[in-house]
Enzyme design. Structure first.
Site, mmCIF file in Angstrom:
data_model
loop_
_atom_site.group_PDB
_atom_site.id
_atom_site.type_symbol
_atom_site.label_atom_id
_atom_site.label_comp_id
_atom_site.label_asym_id
_atom_site.label_seq_id
_atom_site.Cartn_x
_atom_site.Cartn_y
_atom_site.Cartn_z
ATOM 1 N N LYS A 263 0.801 -1.238 0.000
ATOM 2 C CA LYS A 263 0.000 0.000 0.000
ATOM 3 C C LYS A 263 0.832 1.285 0.000
ATOM 4 O O LYS A 263 0.422 2.272 -0.601
ATOM 5 C CB LYS A 263 -0.939 0.010 1.216
ATOM 6 C CG LYS A 263 -2.081 -0.982 1.104
ATOM 7 C CD LYS A 263 -3.101 -0.664 2.164
ATOM 8 C CE LYS A 263 -3.815 -1.889 2.653
ATOM 9 N NZ LYS A 263 -4.750 -1.599 3.734
ATOM 10 N N THR B 60 0.820 1.314 23.016
ATOM 11 C CA THR B 60 2.111 2.001 22.902
ATOM 12 C C THR B 60 1.805 3.475 22.646
ATOM 13 O O THR B 60 1.484 3.858 21.521
ATOM 14 C CB THR B 60 2.921 1.418 21.720
ATOM 15 O OG1 THR B 60 2.839 -0.009 21.775
ATOM 16 C CG2 THR B 60 4.362 1.864 21.743
ATOM 17 N N ASP C 135 -10.661 3.395 2.737
ATOM 18 C CA ASP C 135 -11.021 2.989 4.105
ATOM 19 C C ASP C 135 -11.756 4.111 4.835
ATOM 20 O O ASP C 135 -12.613 3.856 5.687
ATOM 21 C CB ASP C 135 -9.768 2.618 4.909
ATOM 22 C CG ASP C 135 -9.235 1.252 4.509
ATOM 23 O OD1 ASP C 135 -10.001 0.472 3.917
ATOM 24 O OD2 ASP C 135 -8.050 0.978 4.769
HETATM 25 P P1 ATR Z 1 -3.572 -1.940 11.317
HETATM 26 O O1 ATR Z 1 -2.748 -1.398 10.192
HETATM 27 O O2 ATR Z 1 -4.572 -2.972 10.891
HETATM 28 O O3 ATR Z 1 -4.215 -0.853 12.104
HETATM 29 P P2 ATR Z 1 -1.324 -2.436 13.122
HETATM 30 O O4 ATR Z 1 -0.537 -1.303 12.545
HETATM 31 O O5 ATR Z 1 -0.624 -3.733 13.299
HETATM 32 O O6 ATR Z 1 -2.586 -2.796 12.235
HETATM 33 O O7 ATR Z 1 -1.980 -1.956 14.504
HETATM 34 C C1 ATR Z 1 -2.573 -2.844 15.371
HETATM 35 C C2 ATR Z 1 -3.136 -2.068 16.546
HETATM 36 O O8 ATR Z 1 -3.650 -3.012 17.495
HETATM 37 C C3 ATR Z 1 -2.083 -1.243 17.280
HETATM 38 O O9 ATR Z 1 -2.688 -0.069 17.757
HETATM 39 C C4 ATR Z 1 -1.685 -2.164 18.424
HETATM 40 O O10 ATR Z 1 -1.136 -1.513 19.540
HETATM 41 P P3 ATR Z 1 0.451 -1.199 19.600
HETATM 42 O O11 ATR Z 1 0.689 -0.013 18.733
HETATM 43 O O12 ATR Z 1 0.721 -0.936 21.037
HETATM 44 O O13 ATR Z 1 1.125 -2.460 19.095
HETATM 45 C C5 ATR Z 1 -3.035 -2.768 18.777
HETATM 46 N N1 ATR Z 1 -2.918 -4.014 19.549
HETATM 47 C C6 ATR Z 1 -2.576 -5.234 19.100
HETATM 48 N N2 ATR Z 1 -2.587 -6.130 20.129
HETATM 49 C C7 ATR Z 1 -2.948 -5.445 21.267
HETATM 50 C C8 ATR Z 1 -3.148 -5.791 22.640
HETATM 51 N N3 ATR Z 1 -2.970 -7.063 23.072
HETATM 52 N N4 ATR Z 1 -3.526 -4.808 23.501
HETATM 53 C C9 ATR Z 1 -3.711 -3.545 23.087
HETATM 54 N N5 ATR Z 1 -3.551 -3.160 21.797
HETATM 55 C C10 ATR Z 1 -3.168 -4.083 20.888
#
Ligand code: ATR
Length: 280
Positions: A71, A157, A106
């Site tokens: 992308k 995070t 999106d």
């Molecule tokens: P996308 O592009 O689909 O949004 P991504 O960039 O992988 O996917 O983002 C995933 C999101 O889910 C992130 O905000 C991630 O939090 P972090 O930035 O802290 O990694 C969140 N996420 C995934 N697992 C999590 C968990 N167990 N608890 C809280 N947030 C989670």
């Protein structure tokens, strides 16, 4: 030239070959509108992506959807609109004359699904968005574009939430994951963009009982269709918007750009894709 040779075709480009519902959606619309056309999945590795995209028409396509991991490259190789630039990623390509243009659907997928499922949702002054990945970027941009005054952005995070806030300005308020419970009573819209609640992932641990009774809850996760968050919100009588609705609504624009007619998201289409999702 036979009618078949003149039929327009679009594709989804990903690597490895994406398992996607997009062919099902676009074939449904082609049939429903009586348009002779096609939609295929093309597995193109990163090293072949630039050649494929820069010669999309030579490969037989009037346009394409783009998925992981291409992308960001798609954005760089085309002329992006404001939405693709805002999200930093293009998921839809089409030709405007000889020019290869791109957008990110999106944003409208998310917003149009909310409009369809929860009309009036934009009366909310404060929204709370969970997650700060690529999907969140589209959601936050859409909410600000629509005029939501304050978007609280919670992420495990917090640095990623801060980075997004820096990109979109003062209306976005980055908050820590621990702040969610305190914010819930003041938000009119709650959106989950994290992978929590997805099949194989832990559920989102959050008390929807803390939300005001007029709040709308949206979840981008669509496997399962009914996430624990959506179930809890519905059980409380709150309006909801699910991830499948967003998936269907985000496909509309690409179809319109490639095949020249704006298709509708019907309940028949939803049933068709839902059946495919639940067959596993
Ligand atoms: P996308 O592009 O689909 O949004 P991504 O960039 O992988 O996917 O983002 C995933 C999101 O889910 C992130 O905000 C991630 O939090 P972090 O930035 O802290 O990694 C969140 N996420 C995934 N697992 C999590 C968990 N167990 N608890 C809280 N947030 C989670």
């Amino acid at each position: 030239m036979t009618a078949e040779a003149k039929a327009r075709a679009a594709c989804l480009i990903g690597w490895p070959a994406a398992h996607s519902r997009s062919p099902l959606i676009h074939h449904y619309w082609l049939r429903a509108l009586g348009i002779e056309g096609g939609y295929s999945i093309e597995a193109v590795p990163p090293e072949g992506f630039a050649e494929f995209v820069l010669h999309l028409s030579t490969h037989g396509f009037v346009g394409a959807n783009i998925t992981i991991p291409h992308k960001e490259r798609a954005l760089a190789l085309s002329t992006p609109d404001q939405r693709a630039r805002a999200v930093g990623a293009a998921n839809t390509l089409w030709y405007d004359g000889a020019e290869l243009r791109s957008t990110n659907t999106d944003i409208e997928g998310f917003i149009n699904n909310l409009d369809a499922c929860a009309p009036g949702w934009d009366a909310a002054t404060d929204a709370l968005v969970l997650g700060a990945g690529g999907a969140s970027r589209a959601v936050v941009f859409g909410l600000i574009e629509r005029g939501i005054k304050r978007v609280h952005l919670a992420n495990r995070t917090i640095e990623r939430a801060r980075a997004l806030a820096n990109l979109f300005g003062a209306k976005v308020d980055p908050v820590s994951w621990d702040a969610i419970a305190d914010l819930l009573p003041q938000v009119g819209l709650l959106v989950n963009t994290t992978s929590l609640g997805m099949e194989g992932q832990p559920a989102l641990d959050l008390d929807v009982g803390l939300l005001p009774s007029h709040a709308v809850v949206a979840d981008l996760v669509y496997v399962p269709l009914q996430t624990p968050l959506l179930s809890a919100a519905r059980a409380r009588g709150l309006k909801t918007a699910d991830g499948l609705g967003m998936l269907l609504h985000q496909a509309v624009r690409g179809f319109e750009l490639w095949f020249g007619q704006r298709p509708e998201v019907t309940s028949d289409l939803r049933d068709l894709v839902e059946a495919d999702l639940t067959k596993g």
